[in-house]
Write a protein that holds these residues in place. Structure first.
Motif, mmCIF file in Angstrom:
data_model
loop_
_atom_site.group_PDB
_atom_site.id
_atom_site.type_symbol
_atom_site.label_atom_id
_atom_site.label_comp_id
_atom_site.label_asym_id
_atom_site.label_seq_id
_atom_site.Cartn_x
_atom_site.Cartn_y
_atom_site.Cartn_z
ATOM 1 N N THR A 218 0.796 -1.219 0.000
ATOM 2 C CA THR A 218 0.000 0.000 0.000
ATOM 3 C C THR A 218 0.832 1.273 0.000
ATOM 4 O O THR A 218 0.353 2.320 -0.441
ATOM 5 N N ARG A 219 2.074 1.211 0.501
ATOM 6 C CA ARG A 219 2.860 2.436 0.652
ATOM 7 C C ARG A 219 4.006 2.543 -0.346
ATOM 8 O O ARG A 219 4.349 3.627 -0.791
ATOM 9 N N LEU A 220 4.583 1.410 -0.728
ATOM 10 C CA LEU A 220 5.759 1.429 -1.584
ATOM 11 C C LEU A 220 5.420 0.925 -2.978
ATOM 12 O O LEU A 220 4.433 0.228 -3.188
ATOM 13 N N ARG A 221 6.255 1.236 -3.912
ATOM 14 C CA ARG A 221 5.950 0.994 -5.312
ATOM 15 C C ARG A 221 7.225 0.617 -6.055
ATOM 16 O O ARG A 221 8.208 1.358 -6.009
ATOM 17 N N PRO A 222 7.276 -0.519 -6.750
ATOM 18 C CA PRO A 222 8.489 -0.908 -7.476
ATOM 19 C C PRO A 222 8.734 -0.007 -8.680
ATOM 20 O O PRO A 222 7.799 0.507 -9.291
ATOM 21 N N ARG A 223 9.986 0.160 -9.035
ATOM 22 C CA ARG A 223 10.366 0.989 -10.176
ATOM 23 C C ARG A 223 11.722 0.541 -10.689
ATOM 24 O O ARG A 223 12.420 -0.261 -10.052
ATOM 25 N N VAL A 224 12.114 1.090 -11.814
ATOM 26 C CA VAL A 224 13.410 0.812 -12.426
ATOM 27 C C VAL A 224 14.214 2.102 -12.381
ATOM 28 O O VAL A 224 13.772 3.142 -12.898
ATOM 29 N N ALA A 225 15.373 2.048 -11.744
ATOM 30 C CA ALA A 225 16.268 3.203 -11.676
ATOM 31 C C ALA A 225 17.228 3.153 -12.844
ATOM 32 O O ALA A 225 17.901 2.137 -13.068
ATOM 33 N N VAL A 226 17.300 4.230 -13.604
ATOM 34 C CA VAL A 226 18.130 4.306 -14.808
ATOM 35 C C VAL A 226 19.003 5.541 -14.701
ATOM 36 O O VAL A 226 18.526 6.618 -14.329
ATOM 37 N N ARG A 246 0.396 0.249 -25.745
ATOM 38 C CA ARG A 246 -0.757 0.503 -24.884
ATOM 39 C C ARG A 246 -0.525 -0.063 -23.476
ATOM 40 O O ARG A 246 -1.331 -0.805 -22.927
ATOM 41 N N ARG A 247 0.627 0.306 -22.929
ATOM 42 C CA ARG A 247 0.979 -0.087 -21.569
ATOM 43 C C ARG A 247 1.048 1.150 -20.675
ATOM 44 O O ARG A 247 1.365 2.245 -21.144
ATOM 45 N N SER A 248 0.770 0.968 -19.402
ATOM 46 C CA SER A 248 0.821 2.067 -18.428
ATOM 47 C C SER A 248 2.236 2.175 -17.883
ATOM 48 O O SER A 248 2.684 1.334 -17.101
ATOM 49 N N VAL A 249 2.941 3.181 -18.306
ATOM 50 C CA VAL A 249 4.319 3.409 -17.892
ATOM 51 C C VAL A 249 4.458 4.875 -17.506
ATOM 52 O O VAL A 249 3.958 5.761 -18.207
ATOM 53 N N GLU A 250 5.134 5.112 -16.396
ATOM 54 C CA GLU A 250 5.399 6.479 -15.935
ATOM 55 C C GLU A 250 6.895 6.674 -15.812
ATOM 56 O O GLU A 250 7.593 5.881 -15.173
ATOM 57 N N VAL A 251 7.390 7.726 -16.430
ATOM 58 C CA VAL A 251 8.815 8.050 -16.402
ATOM 59 C C VAL A 251 8.985 9.360 -15.643
ATOM 60 O O VAL A 251 8.366 10.374 -15.997
ATOM 61 N N TYR A 262 8.290 3.718 -13.733
ATOM 62 C CA TYR A 262 7.288 2.952 -13.007
ATOM 63 C C TYR A 262 6.435 2.184 -14.011
ATOM 64 O O TYR A 262 6.040 2.721 -15.049
ATOM 65 N N GLY A 263 6.150 0.921 -13.694
ATOM 66 C CA GLY A 263 5.319 0.103 -14.554
ATOM 67 C C GLY A 263 6.068 -0.624 -15.634
ATOM 68 O O GLY A 263 5.451 -1.181 -16.550
ATOM 69 N N SER A 264 7.392 -0.668 -15.566
ATOM 70 C CA SER A 264 8.190 -1.379 -16.556
ATOM 71 C C SER A 264 9.185 -2.266 -15.828
ATOM 72 O O SER A 264 9.163 -2.385 -14.603
ATOM 73 N N THR A 265 10.060 -2.898 -16.589
ATOM 74 C CA THR A 265 11.057 -3.799 -16.030
ATOM 75 C C THR A 265 12.430 -3.419 -16.544
ATOM 76 O O THR A 265 12.572 -2.672 -17.525
ATOM 77 N N CYS A 266 13.464 -3.955 -15.865
ATOM 78 C CA CYS A 266 14.831 -3.710 -16.312
ATOM 79 C C CYS A 266 15.044 -4.245 -17.729
ATOM 80 O O CYS A 266 15.752 -3.630 -18.544
ATOM 81 N N ALA A 267 14.441 -5.385 -18.031
ATOM 82 C CA ALA A 267 14.617 -5.980 -19.363
ATOM 83 C C ALA A 267 14.045 -5.076 -20.451
ATOM 84 O O ALA A 267 14.693 -4.836 -21.486
ATOM 85 N N ASP A 268 12.830 -4.551 -20.238
ATOM 86 C CA ASP A 268 12.216 -3.702 -21.252
ATOM 87 C C ASP A 268 13.004 -2.419 -21.453
ATOM 88 O O ASP A 268 13.257 -1.997 -22.593
ATOM 89 N N VAL A 269 13.408 -1.778 -20.376
ATOM 90 C CA VAL A 269 14.168 -0.531 -20.509
ATOM 91 C C VAL A 269 15.529 -0.792 -21.137
ATOM 92 O O VAL A 269 15.997 -0.022 -21.987
#
Length: 699
Positions: A218-226, A246-251, A262-269
């Motif tokens: 509820t409080r924390l959110r996974p993300r990819v640091a680049v 058509r994916r939900s991604v926030e940069v 947010y909403g992506s993975t290390c592989a995709d980025v």
């Protein structure tokens, strides 16, 4: 187990109370975090729990409030702020002093030094320790009496990453042994990373009481640091591909060349950067905070269908669970991430659902615990504890939903059996965390325990030796000057006591050492961590009076001997002759010095200040003696003439070795104005000390 009921601080003038009706539980065998921003009331809650601050409410430590526990330090190990100790004392000397105060064997100091990784710093002064070493020493001090509960106030504040990790592992190891751990923090990621249960405070009230998994969801959110020198271009490409798919991604641009996706993975980025030839310096899974206080601004935001959002968020949560929250999954170096804006859209309920065998927030896999199904300690940490006989039975563990039939009893810890856990992938190769072995036999209450403590306290720093040497030098120089000037009686010459001074240097030095006996306790309160102030106990007072009297007698004898030798060296043997009535003069001299020392001890214990103790010593000859002498010489006061003769008449029998003579000399000294003033002052100070002791116990 800790149970807090309705903790409320006293209101401050017209302001509302800092803590209002705070109630929660911290269970044994688990690590509980008290989370809140600066000013939320975390420290106030801890001080109310430990009865260090006045307020309403009640806190039970295994069923009993702290003031009902005979030895609080054996039940609760406390660290609030820096280690309270004299900066000139060595690390080992400080721990040995605490061992004497807790009544545990002195070898316990070396055991906790080894466990805290401070064995190589045992001879270092407390004032020279770094922040990390000071926190390690605080943990060692808390573990000296082998307590069941540890209460720390923001232990990882301003620590380096390795020091914070080692401290976190030590707290988990203590909880794994069956102890209770409660710590406060203002970092949500630290709370989720270190604790099994999180209690969130806001403006002095409990706003959430959650398990770590629920708190993470509820409080924390996974993300990819680049991190990339072409961060702006990479952000645009990632957003463009997200719109196409058509994916939900926030940069989010976090300043400089750093991005948070947010909403992506290390592989995709990584694939996006590779296809477009963009250099990447860092690519890692992290966890961002959903709470307020962020200053980041979203660079690109694209919302797709809800189904695609759920699918991509679950994939991001799964990938983030493979590494620790602040540890990148690649070989690059990760810095502390910023948090997304408070107004950014929250992930759906399924965004951060943890894998059954993984820790939320991507922590290392932990061994399951059978107590209520809660998570146990991190499996990546090898925890060792030397087996030994226990002093209390071991309570049984019960499955989820079952209530324990064995109540917690007694202030001694009752740890459960514990084995070595295999290292996990996140912490393999890290140094093992060791806890000191349990204390199998505790020493019974003894009058020698406070005496041992006082001896270690007095000899642990060089202040007493410096004061003694200075007194001898000043006294010898004063005696030489007085002999050169002349017109000074022989007894005063040997004591280096000019007629113009109210007290000789030896009496002032003894009073200063007596004042330091209690004054240092309040300046560096090593005994006050779990009591709020230095305990006014008769055993501690008796030990301080005995040690100060012994030091005063030694100082008086050395002063007279040193003055006599110096006078003999400068002016010959006729100046250093011993007076004929030396027994009475010697008894008066020793009584004066010991009385000054005791006045300093009692006054410093009453007024909690070394300066006040020394002022009370000087006030005896300056203020009290003239008043007593004026009353003594008044026309309506009977004199004590003929007291020795009447004492001899009372003591009809002869004492062995002429003991009645010494009694007569003591009574003669008391009957004099100076002796009467000293006796009156000591009696008044002792009565005041006893009165304050009774008042503190009545509370």
């Amino acid at each position: 187990m800790i149970q807090a009921f309705g903790l409320t601080s006293n209101p401050r003038k017209e302001l509302p109370p800092a803590v209002d009706d705070v109630s929660f539980e911290a269970r044994a065998g688990r690590v509980t975090a008290l989370l809140g921003a600066s000013g939320a009331g975390k420290t106030t809650v801890l001080r109310l729990m430990l009865e260090l601050q006045r307020g309403r409410g009640l806190t039970h430590f295994r069923g009993r409030p702290l003031h009902r526990i005979a030895h609080p330090s054996r039940e609760v190990g406390v660290l609030l702020g820096d280690v309270p100790g004299h900066p000139a004392r060595t690390v080992r000397g400080h721990l040995r002093m605490l061992c004497a105060a807790a009544g545990v064997p002195v070898r316990r100091a070396d055991e906790v030094l080894e466990a805290a990784g401070l064995a190589h710093l045992r001879d270092e002064r407390l004032g020279t320790l770094s922040r990390g070493m000071d926190r390690r020493l605080g943990l060692a001090c808390a573990l000296v009496p082998d307590p069941h509960t540890l209460v720390f106030d923001d232990p990882a504040c301003a620590l380096s990453v390795p020091d914070a990790r080692q401290l976190r592992d030590a707290l988990r190891a203590h909880a794994a042994q069956g102890g209770t751990v409660l710590f406060s923090t203002s970092d949500p990621k630290e709370a989720a990373r270190s604790a099994d249960h999180v209690v969130t405070l806001e403006r002095g009230r409990v706003v959430a009481d959650q398990e770590a998994a629920e708190f993470s969801r509820t409080r924390l959110r996974p993300r990819v640091a680049v991190r990339s020198p072409h961060a702006a271009r990479l952000a645009a490409l990632v957003a463009k591909e997200a719109r196409t798919a058509r994916r939900s991604v926030e940069v989010v641009r976090e300043g400089g060349n750093r991005l948070a996706v947010y909403g992506s993975t290390c592989a995709d980025v990584g694939e996006t950067a590779f296809r477009h030839g963009i250099l990447v310096h860092q690519l890692a899974d992290e966890v961002g905070d959903m709470g307020p206080g962020t200053g980041a601004t979203p660079a690109v935001l694209h919302q797709g269908p809800r189904e695609a959002s759920d699918e991509r968020a679950q994939g991001a949560g799964t990938s983030s669970a493979s590494s620790t929250p602040s540890t990148p999954s690649t070989s690059s170096t990760s810095s502390t991430p910023s948090t997304p804006p408070a107004g950014s859209p929250a992930p759906h309920a399924g965004t951060a659902q943890p894998h059954p065998d993984t820790r939320p927030l991507g922590g290392p896999r932990r061994a399951p615990s059978t107590e209520g199904g809660h998570d146990g300690p991190a499996a990546g940490t090898a925890l060792h504890r030397t087996p030994g006989p226990r002093h209390a039975p071991i309570p049984a563990r019960h499955p989820r939903g079952a209530e324990s039939a064995v109540p917690d009893a007694g202030p001694c810890r009752t740890p459960r059996p514990f084995g070595v856990l295999p290292p996990g992938p996140a912490t393999r190769g890290r140094a093992a965390v060791t806890l000191p072995p349990p204390i199998s036999v505790r020493s019974a209450p003894s009058p020698l325990r406070p005496l041992r403590y006082e001896l270690r306290r007095a000899t642990g720093v060089g202040t007493g030796f410096v004061v003694g040497a200075l007194v001898l030098v000043v006294s010898a120089a004063t005696a030489v000057v007085l002999a050169r000037i002349g017109h000074t009686p022989q007894p005063r010459l040997l004591a280096a006591w000019p007629r113009e001074l109210p007290l000789p240097p030896a009496a002032l030095g003894a009073g200063l050492l007596g004042a330091l006996a209690f004054g240092d306790e309040f300046r560096h309160p090593a005994l006050a961590a779990d009591r709020g102030t230095v305990p006014r106990r008769m055993g501690l007072l008796t030990a301080k009076l005995l040690v100060s009297a012994a030091v005063a007698l030694l100082l008086a004898a050395l002063t007279v001997g040193c003055d006599a030798e110096v006078l003999r060296l400068f002016y010959g043997p006729e100046v250093s002759e011993v007076p004929a009535d030396w027994p009475a003069l010697g008894a008066g001299w020793l009584g004066l010095v010991v009385g000054c020392a005791w006045s300093g001890v009692l006054a410093a214990g009453i007024f909690r200040s070394t300066t006040a103790g020394l002022a009370a010593v000087v006030a005896v000859p300056v203020v009290v003696v003239p008043l007593v002498q004026k009353v003594w010489e008044g026309p309506s006061v009977r004199t004590a003439a003929g007291l020795p003769l009447r004492v001899r008449e009372v003591l009809l029998t002869q004492w062995p070795f002429g003991g009645e003579r010494y009694v007569v000399e003591v009574l003669t000294l008391v009957a004099q104005p100076v002796g009467g003033a000293m006796t009156l002052s000591l009696t008044a100070l002792l009565c005041a000390y006893l009165l304050m002791t009774l008042r503190s116990r009545a509370r």
